[in-house]
Design an enzyme around this catalytic site. Structure first.
Site, PDB file in Angstrom:
ATOM      1  N   GLY A  45     -41.788  45.574 -86.376  1.00  0.00           N
ATOM      2  CA  GLY A  45     -41.390  46.696 -84.711  1.00  0.00           C
ATOM      3  C   GLY A  45     -41.255  47.789 -85.225  1.00  0.00           C
ATOM      4  O   GLY A  45     -41.419  47.893 -86.188  1.00  0.00           O
ATOM      5  N   GLN A  50     -39.631  56.541 -85.028  1.00  0.00           N
ATOM      6  CA  GLN A  50     -40.436  56.368 -85.984  1.00  0.00           C
ATOM      7  C   GLN A  50     -41.597  57.149 -87.157  1.00  0.00           C
ATOM      8  O   GLN A  50     -42.034  57.075 -87.593  1.00  0.00           O
ATOM      9  CB  GLN A  50     -40.327  54.805 -86.577  1.00  0.00           C
ATOM     10  CG  GLN A  50     -39.191  54.316 -86.924  1.00  0.00           C
ATOM     11  CD  GLN A  50     -39.003  53.398 -86.957  1.00  0.00           C
ATOM     12  OE1 GLN A  50     -39.894  51.520 -86.238  1.00  0.00           O
ATOM     13  NE2 GLN A  50     -38.936  52.064 -88.337  1.00  0.00           N
ATOM     14  N   CYS A  92     -36.691  47.881 -92.549  1.00  0.00           N
ATOM     15  CA  CYS A  92     -36.465  49.394 -91.526  1.00  0.00           C
ATOM     16  C   CYS A  92     -37.777  49.576 -91.984  1.00  0.00           C
ATOM     17  O   CYS A  92     -37.885  49.625 -93.382  1.00  0.00           O
ATOM     18  CB  CYS A  92     -36.046  49.582 -90.985  1.00  0.00           C
ATOM     19  SG  CYS A  92     -36.313  51.027 -90.317  1.00  0.00           S
ATOM     20  N   LEU A  93     -39.096  49.986 -91.683  1.00  0.00           N
ATOM     21  CA  LEU A  93     -40.117  50.553 -92.464  1.00  0.00           C
ATOM     22  C   LEU A  93     -39.619  52.177 -92.381  1.00  0.00           C
ATOM     23  O   LEU A  93     -39.960  52.566 -93.602  1.00  0.00           O
ATOM     24  CB  LEU A  93     -41.199  50.473 -91.344  1.00  0.00           C
ATOM     25  CG  LEU A  93     -41.768  49.319 -91.302  1.00  0.00           C
ATOM     26  CD1 LEU A  93     -43.170  49.644 -90.325  1.00  0.00           C
ATOM     27  CD2 LEU A  93     -42.464  49.129 -92.478  1.00  0.00           C
ATOM     28  N   HIS A 134     -32.590  46.080 -83.051  1.00  0.00           N
ATOM     29  CA  HIS A 134     -33.191  46.578 -83.444  1.00  0.00           C
ATOM     30  C   HIS A 134     -33.512  48.499 -83.123  1.00  0.00           C
ATOM     31  O   HIS A 134     -33.088  48.971 -83.444  1.00  0.00           O
ATOM     32  CB  HIS A 134     -33.615  46.096 -85.332  1.00  0.00           C
ATOM     33  CG  HIS A 134     -33.897  46.799 -86.174  1.00  0.00           C
ATOM     34  ND1 HIS A 134     -33.875  46.787 -87.833  1.00  0.00           N
ATOM     35  CD2 HIS A 134     -35.272  48.568 -86.534  1.00  0.00           C
ATOM     36  CE1 HIS A 134     -34.510  47.921 -88.735  1.00  0.00           C
ATOM     37  NE2 HIS A 134     -34.858  48.849 -87.777  1.00  0.00           N
ATOM     38  N   GLU A 135     -34.772  47.818 -82.510  1.00  0.00           N
ATOM     39  CA  GLU A 135     -35.638  48.689 -82.080  1.00  0.00           C
ATOM     40  C   GLU A 135     -34.890  49.714 -81.598  1.00  0.00           C
ATOM     41  O   GLU A 135     -35.706  51.277 -81.292  1.00  0.00           O
ATOM     42  CB  GLU A 135     -36.742  47.969 -81.844  1.00  0.00           C
ATOM     43  CG  GLU A 135     -37.782  47.858 -82.902  1.00  0.00           C
ATOM     44  CD  GLU A 135     -38.049  48.042 -84.008  1.00  0.00           C
ATOM     45  OE1 GLU A 135     -37.982  49.111 -83.796  1.00  0.00           O
ATOM     46  OE2 GLU A 135     -38.439  47.660 -84.938  1.00  0.00           O
ATOM     47  N   HIS A 138     -33.007  52.583 -82.802  1.00  0.00           N
ATOM     48  CA  HIS A 138     -33.682  53.863 -83.090  1.00  0.00           C
ATOM     49  C   HIS A 138     -33.774  54.446 -81.782  1.00  0.00           C
ATOM     50  O   HIS A 138     -33.688  55.648 -82.314  1.00  0.00           O
ATOM     51  CB  HIS A 138     -35.661  53.300 -83.165  1.00  0.00           C
ATOM     52  CG  HIS A 138     -35.108  52.728 -84.919  1.00  0.00           C
ATOM     53  ND1 HIS A 138     -34.944  53.419 -86.411  1.00  0.00           N
ATOM     54  CD2 HIS A 138     -36.249  51.368 -85.452  1.00  0.00           C
ATOM     55  CE1 HIS A 138     -35.234  52.976 -86.873  1.00  0.00           C
ATOM     56  NE2 HIS A 138     -36.060  51.961 -86.473  1.00  0.00           N
TER      57      HIS A 138
HETATM   58 ZN   LIG Z   1     -36.332  50.133 -88.416  1.00  0.00          ZN
END
Ligand SMILES: [Zn+2]
Length: 171
Positions: A45, A50, A92-93, A134-135, A138
């Site tokens: 995701g 991000q 997480c990226l 999670h998304e 963000h």
């Molecule tokens: Zn993340």
């Protein structure tokens, strides 16, 4: 186009993102860029902040970067129901090299628009429910490390300052 993923503690990651007012060609292009960026980085995701775009847009594909058969784009997603509790390991990226267990709702119901402007309602559990939460976090300027215990967070922050110091020494 593959975009650069911002890394914690970049300030944009802590901003509350604005709703997408209209689904324009730019929004569709942004969603394409986000999907590409997510796949290249082996993510499940990705949220627009991000890559530095502070709007409420999320892409997800729980089939993973190899299969790529389940791409879902959520415009202005809102979690309207949460149920139960589950603890699962997350990464997480934008928080490279760190994974830890996070407590989330076990099931969620989320309302969003798709790229055609249609309202969609998704009922999710398991990994999909974790990923959605999670998304959406963000979009509210929250990272999974904001949801861990103070002790774990203190250890994490210590690690980050060590990395930053090492980087400075190398520069
Ligand atoms: Zn993340």
């Amino acid at each position: 186009m593959v975009k650069k993923i911002l890394q914690y503690p970049h300030p944009v990651l802590a901003d509350k993102a604005k709703p997408v007012p209209d689904i324009t060609d730019e929004v569709r292009e942004l969603a394409r860029d986000m999907a590409e960026t997510m796949y290249v980085n082996d993510g499940l995701g990705l949220a627009a902040p991000q890559i530095g775009e502070c709007c409420r847009l999320v892409v997800m594909d729980l089939t993973g970067p190899k299969e790529r058969t389940g791409l879902q784009v959520l415009v202005n997603p809102v979690i309207i129901e949460r149920e139960g509790r589950v603890v699962a390991e997350e990464g997480c990226l934008s928080v490279d090299g760190y994974r830890t267990e996070v407590a989330r709702a076990e099931k969620v119901k989320v309302k969003a628009l798709d790229l055609a402007g249609n309202e969609i309602v998704i009922e999710a559990d398991g990994l999909t429910a974790v990923c959605i939460q999670h998304e959406v976090d963000h979009l509210d300027g929250l990272l999974f490390i904001d949801r861990i215990s103070r002790l774990k967070r203190a250890l994490f922050d210590k690690k980050v300052s060590k990395w930053q110091k090492r980087q400075k020494d190398e520069d």
